[in-house]
Write a protein that holds these residues in place. Structure first.
Motif, PDB file in Angstrom:
ATOM      1  N   THR A 415      46.801  21.969   2.455  1.00  0.00           N
ATOM      2  CA  THR A 415      46.552  22.327   1.054  1.00  0.00           C
ATOM      3  C   THR A 415      47.282  21.338   0.147  1.00  0.00           C
ATOM      4  OG1 THR A 415      48.495  23.725   0.739  1.00  0.00           O
ATOM      5  CG2 THR A 415      46.533  24.782   1.686  1.00  0.00           C
ATOM      6  N   THR A 417      47.549  22.407  -3.354  1.00  0.00           N
ATOM      7  CA  THR A 417      47.450  23.227  -4.571  1.00  0.00           C
ATOM      8  C   THR A 417      48.715  23.160  -5.437  1.00  0.00           C
ATOM      9  OG1 THR A 417      48.270  25.063  -3.296  1.00  0.00           O
ATOM     10  CG2 THR A 417      45.894  24.946  -3.562  1.00  0.00           C
ATOM     11  N   TYR A 471      42.208  28.209   4.388  1.00  0.00           N
ATOM     12  CA  TYR A 471      42.342  27.159   3.361  1.00  0.00           C
ATOM     13  C   TYR A 471      41.527  27.548   2.123  1.00  0.00           C
ATOM     14  CZ  TYR A 471      41.571  22.839   0.813  1.00  0.00           C
ATOM     15  OH  TYR A 471      41.487  21.915  -0.204  1.00  0.00           O
ATOM     16  N   ASP A 472      40.266  27.951   2.345  1.00  0.00           N
ATOM     17  CA  ASP A 472      39.399  28.323   1.217  1.00  0.00           C
ATOM     18  C   ASP A 472      40.009  29.476   0.416  1.00  0.00           C
ATOM     19  OD1 ASP A 472      37.549  26.408   1.750  1.00  0.00           O
ATOM     20  OD2 ASP A 472      36.163  27.718   2.839  1.00  0.00           O
ATOM     21  N   VAL A 475      42.932  28.226  -1.703  1.00  0.00           N
ATOM     22  CA  VAL A 475      42.468  27.464  -2.872  1.00  0.00           C
ATOM     23  C   VAL A 475      41.896  28.419  -3.930  1.00  0.00           C
ATOM     24  CG1 VAL A 475      40.683  25.839  -3.637  1.00  0.00           C
ATOM     25  CG2 VAL A 475      42.116  25.287  -1.673  1.00  0.00           C
ATOM     26  N   SER A 478      44.697  30.112  -5.693  1.00  0.00           N
ATOM     27  CA  SER A 478      45.393  29.228  -6.644  1.00  0.00           C
ATOM     28  C   SER A 478      44.597  29.154  -7.951  1.00  0.00           C
ATOM     29  CB  SER A 478      45.608  27.827  -6.053  1.00  0.00           C
ATOM     30  OG  SER A 478      44.396  27.102  -5.993  1.00  0.00           O
ATOM     31  N   TYR A 485      43.431  22.944  -7.171  1.00  0.00           N
ATOM     32  CA  TYR A 485      43.393  22.704  -5.731  1.00  0.00           C
ATOM     33  C   TYR A 485      44.044  21.391  -5.342  1.00  0.00           C
ATOM     34  CZ  TYR A 485      39.582  19.753  -7.225  1.00  0.00           C
ATOM     35  OH  TYR A 485      38.848  18.796  -7.875  1.00  0.00           O
ATOM     36  N   SER A 486      44.265  20.500  -6.321  1.00  0.00           N
ATOM     37  CA  SER A 486      44.849  19.209  -5.964  1.00  0.00           C
ATOM     38  C   SER A 486      45.902  18.735  -6.949  1.00  0.00           C
ATOM     39  CB  SER A 486      43.767  18.136  -5.858  1.00  0.00           C
ATOM     40  OG  SER A 486      44.398  16.894  -5.598  1.00  0.00           O
ATOM     41  N   LYS A 495      36.417  17.612  -1.112  1.00  0.00           N
ATOM     42  CA  LYS A 495      36.852  18.790  -1.878  1.00  0.00           C
ATOM     43  C   LYS A 495      35.947  19.103  -3.069  1.00  0.00           C
ATOM     44  CE  LYS A 495      41.558  18.571  -0.237  1.00  0.00           C
ATOM     45  NZ  LYS A 495      42.978  18.748  -0.512  1.00  0.00           N
ATOM     46  N   ASP A 498      35.857  22.650  -3.850  1.00  0.00           N
ATOM     47  CA  ASP A 498      37.088  23.123  -4.505  1.00  0.00           C
ATOM     48  C   ASP A 498      37.023  22.880  -6.013  1.00  0.00           C
ATOM     49  OD1 ASP A 498      37.901  23.666  -1.965  1.00  0.00           O
ATOM     50  OD2 ASP A 498      39.371  22.047  -1.833  1.00  0.00           O
ATOM     51  N   CYS A 502      37.301  25.846  -8.653  1.00  0.00           N
ATOM     52  CA  CYS A 502      38.429  25.834  -9.592  1.00  0.00           C
ATOM     53  C   CYS A 502      37.961  25.882 -11.044  1.00  0.00           C
ATOM     54  CB  CYS A 502      39.252  24.572  -9.339  1.00  0.00           C
ATOM     55  SG  CYS A 502      40.736  24.446 -10.321  1.00  0.00           S
TER      56      CYS A 502
END
Ligand SMILES: Cc1cc2nc3c(=O)[nH]c(=O)nc-3n(C[C@H](O)[C@H](O)[C@H](O)COP(=O)(O)OP(=O)(O)OC[C@H]3O[C@@H](n4cnc5c(N)ncnc54)[C@H](O)[C@@H]3O)c2cc1C
Length: 538
Positions: A415, A417, A471-472, A475, A478, A485-486, A495, A498, A502
C-alpha cells in the motif's frame, strides 16, 4: 496573476509538418522507421533485443513495443511525437524505469527513452539558488553536482529512496518525494521552471506563476496548429501528501507548472527544468529509538507535531519501522536490544552546528513526550559505523521481504496510502484488523511524519487473491477517511482503479477532458492514470 494564454513554439518548420502529414494513416512500422530516418534524420530501433532492454520497468508488468526512439534533443523528440499524432501509433515515455506502477510500461507502439537527454550540462546558479539539469540525468548525480558546484553551500533536498536510478525528469513526472515530511519533501515544491513538449510536439516554457488557468481553462496558441482551449482537472484533492493523479483546482485556477508536475507524462514530455535549491543546515542530528508498540509511536508522532516549532515539517526525516520490521532487518540486536516492537528514525537540523548540545536537548524532549521510550535504547547515528549499520538494516528490509515472497512463489503487495492525521489511528486500526482477519503476513514501515505507511503484504501463493482483496479494502477505507491511495508511487497503469475509487467518475472525466484537448487520440502515455476511452483505441 499569470496569463491563461500559453504561447507554444513549433520545433518543426511548416514544411516539415506538411511532410509528416504524408504519414497519415500509416500503421506500418518499417515505413515509419525509414521515413523518419530519411526525411528527418531521426533513428528508430526495431531490434527486439534492444527494445527489451528498455521496455520493462520496476513494476514488472508485461511490456511490448514495436519501435524504440532514443532522442537526445527536443527537436528529434518533437518529430517522434508529431509522427505519433499523425499516424495514431501510441508513444510511451520511459526514463529511469524505476516506477512501480507501470507508468513507463509500453503497451505496443513507440517507446521513447529519455536517458539520452544529458545536455545542457547541469549548472547551479548560486546567486538565484536554482539548478538547471538535463531531464535524463540520474537524480542522485544532480544532487551531488549541486553540492559540488556550490562548494557545499546548497543542496537539493528531495531524496527518494530510488534516487540512484530515477531521473530528474521522471521525478518531476511522478512528483517523487523522500524523507522530508510535509510539502517540502516532494518535488513539486522545488520546481521553478519547466520546458515541456505537448503531445503534438510543440514546445512550451513556463515559470511558476507565468501561466495560470482562468475559469478552468488555458488557451494554447502558437505554431502551425489552431489555438486550443485546454480545460484543467477540477476534482478536490485533500491537503495531504499526494501523488495520486494530476494536480487539480476546484476553483479552476491552476498553475501550468503544477499541472505538469505529477501528471505521469500524460499532458506532455518534460525536456528542461530549473529547480530551487537551498543551503543545508550547519549540521544534522540522526536518532534511532524504539518504542513498545505502534500506539506509542503514533502518540509520539502526534505529541511532537504539536510541540515542535514548525511541526514535523521542521524535521528532515521522521520514519517508522513498524509491525514485523525487526524480524526482517539486519542488525536486529543493535537496533532492537530489548522487547520493543517498533522504532522511529528521526533527522533534525542543527542550525548552529552544535550536535552534542542538540543531542542532549532531543533526549530530554523525547522523554518529556511520555511515550515509554527507553532512554538506554536511543541510538545516535553519529559515526560512519553506526550510519552504515542503519543503512544496511533499512535496505535489508525490502530485500528480505522480497526474498521471502519469491520463495513462496508469490509477490509483494504494497500500500502507498496517506490519510489525514486525525484519521490515522482509525485507518491503522482498520488495516491491521483486516490483514489479521485474512491471516496475511506483512511488514509496515514508512513516512510516519506524513501518516504515509507502506503495508507490505507477503502472501503465500494461495493467498494472493485474498491479499489483493485486502489491498482494495484498505485503499477504499483510506478514501472514505479523506485520504489518498498514493503518497509517492503514483497511479500508472496498475492503480487506475484506485484513482477512480478515490476521486470518483467525475474526476476521471475531468482528467480525460484535459487529456483529450491536447491529445485527442490519447496517444502519449496511453492508459496512465485513466484508461483511454474505447472509441479512441480502435
Ligand atoms: C526500490 C524503489 C524505491 C522507490 N522509492 C521511492 C521513493 O522513496 N519516493 C518516490 O516518490 N518514489 C519512489 N520510487 C518510485 C520511482 O522511483 C519514482 O516514481 C521515480 O520518480 C521514477 O523516475 P524514473 O526516472 O525512473 O521514471 P520512469 O519509471 O522511467 O517513468 C515514470 C513515469 O514518468 C514518465 N516520465 C519520465 N520522464 C519523463 C519526462 N521527462 N517527461 C514526462 N514524463 C516522464 C514516464 O512516462 C512514466 O509515466 C521507488 C521505486 C523503487 C523501485
Amino acid at each position: 496573476m499569470g496569463d491563461h494564454r500559453i504561447v507554444a513554439t513549433d520545433l518543426l518548420r511548416a514544411g516539415e509538418r506538411k511532410r509528416l502529414e504524408s504519414l497519415a494513416g500509416c500503421r506500418e512500422v518499417p515505413s515509419l522507421v525509414s521515413f523518419l530516418s530519411e526525411q528527418f534524420g531521426v533513428r528508430l530501433d526495431t531490434d527486439p533485443d534492444i527494445i527489451a532492454g528498455y521496455a520493462r520497468d520496476s513494476s514488472n508488468l508485461p511490456a511490448s513495443a514495436q519501435v524504440l526512439a532514443r532522442p537526445d534533443n527536443p527537436r528529434d523528440l518533437a518529430v517522434v511525437l508529431a509522427a505519433s499524432q499523425v499516424t495514431g501509433i501510441p508513444v510511451t515515455v520511459t526514463a529511469g524505469k524505476s516506477n512501480l506502477t507501470g507508468s513507463a510500461t509500453p503497451e505496443g507502439g513507440i517507446l521513447v527513452s529519455l536517458s539520452g537527454f544529458q545536455s545542457p550540462a547541469v549548472s547551479v546558479d548560486v546567486a538565484t539558488r536554482l539548478v538547471r539539469a538535463p531531464v535524463g540525468m540520474i537524480l542522485e548525480d544532480m544532487r551531488r553536482a549541486v553540492v559540488e558546484q556550490s562548494k557545499g553551500g546548497l543542496v537539493y533536498p528531495v531524496d527518494p529512496t530510488s534516487r540512484a536510478d530515477a531521473t530528474v525528469g521522471g521525478t518531476i513526472a511522478c512528483n517523487a518525494s523522500g524523507f522530508v515530511p510535509g510539502e517540502q519533501g516532494a518535488t513539486r515544491c522545488w520546481v521553478e521552471w519547466l520546458e515541456c513538449l505537448l503531445p503534438d510536439g510543440r514546445r512550451i516554457e513556463a515559470k511558476r506563476g507565468q501561466y495560470v488557468s482562468r475559469d478552468g481553462q488555458f488557451l494554447v496558441e502558437g505554431g502551425a496548429v489552431a489555438p486550443l482551449q485546454w480545460p484543467v482537472p477540477r476534482h478536490a484533492r485533500p491537503p495531504i501528501k499526494n501523488a495520486g493523479g494530476p494536480f487539480s483546482a476546484p476553483d479552476g485556477v491552476l498553475d501550468l507548472v503544477d499541472l505538469i508536475v505529477g501528471s505521469e507524462g500524460i499532458f506532455g514530455v518534460v525536456t528542461g527544468v530549473a529547480l530551487r535549491v537551498e543551503p543545508p543546515p550547519a549540521a544534522v542530528l540522526d536518532l534511532f529509538f524504539s518504542l513498545p508498540d505502534e500506539a506509542r509511536a503514533v502518540q509520539c508522532r502526534n505529541r511532537l507535531a504539536k510541540s515542535l516549532e514548525g511541526g514535523l515539517g521542521s524535521l528532515r526525516a521522521f520514519e517508522y519501522f513498524g509491525v514485523n520490521c525487526r524480524r526482517y532487518m539486519d542488525h536486529e540486536s543493535v537496533f532492537f536490544p530489548g522487547k520493543d516492537q517498533v522504532a522511529i528514525y528521526l533527522q533534525a537540523p542543527v542550525p548552529d552546528g552544535d550536535v552534542e548540545t542538540a543531542a542532549g536537548l532531543w533526549l530530554e524532549r523525547l522523554m518529556e513526550l511520555d511515550c515509554d521510550i527507553d532512554d538506554a535504547g536511543i541510538r545516535l547515528l553519529d559515526t560512519e559505523r553506526t550510519w552504515k549499520q542503519f543503512m544496511e538494516a533499512r535496505h535489508s528490509l525490502p530485500a528480505k521481504a522480497l526474498e521471502v515472497v519469491q520463495q513462496r512463489g508469490a509477490f509483494t503487495i504494497m500500500t502507498d496510502t496517506v490519510v489525514p492525521a486525525d484519521q490515522f489511528e482509525t485507518f491503522l486500526d482498520f488495516t491491521h484488523r483486516r490483514l489479521a482477519e485474512e491471516r496475511l503476513e506483512y511488514v509496515a514501515f514508512g513516512h510516519l511524519g506524513d501518516c504515509h505507511l507502506h503495508f507490505t503484504i507477503l502472501p503465500e501463493r494461495d493467498s494472493v487473491v485474498r491479499a489483493l482483496a485486502a489491498y482494495d479494502a484498505i485503499v477504499a477505507r483510506s478514501a472514505e477517511l479523506g485520504g489518498v491511495y498514493s503518497g509517492e508511487h503514483g497511479t500508472g497503469k496498475r492503480k487506475r482503479a484506485d484513482f477512480l475509487r478515490c476521486y470518483g467518475p467525475a474526476a476521471v472525466d475531468g482528467v480525460a477532458a484535459c487529456k483529450r484537448a491536447v491529445d485527442p487520440g490519447f496517444l502519449l502515455n496511453r492508459n496512465n492514470v485513466i484508461s483511454a476511452p474505447e472509441g479512441v483505441t480502435q
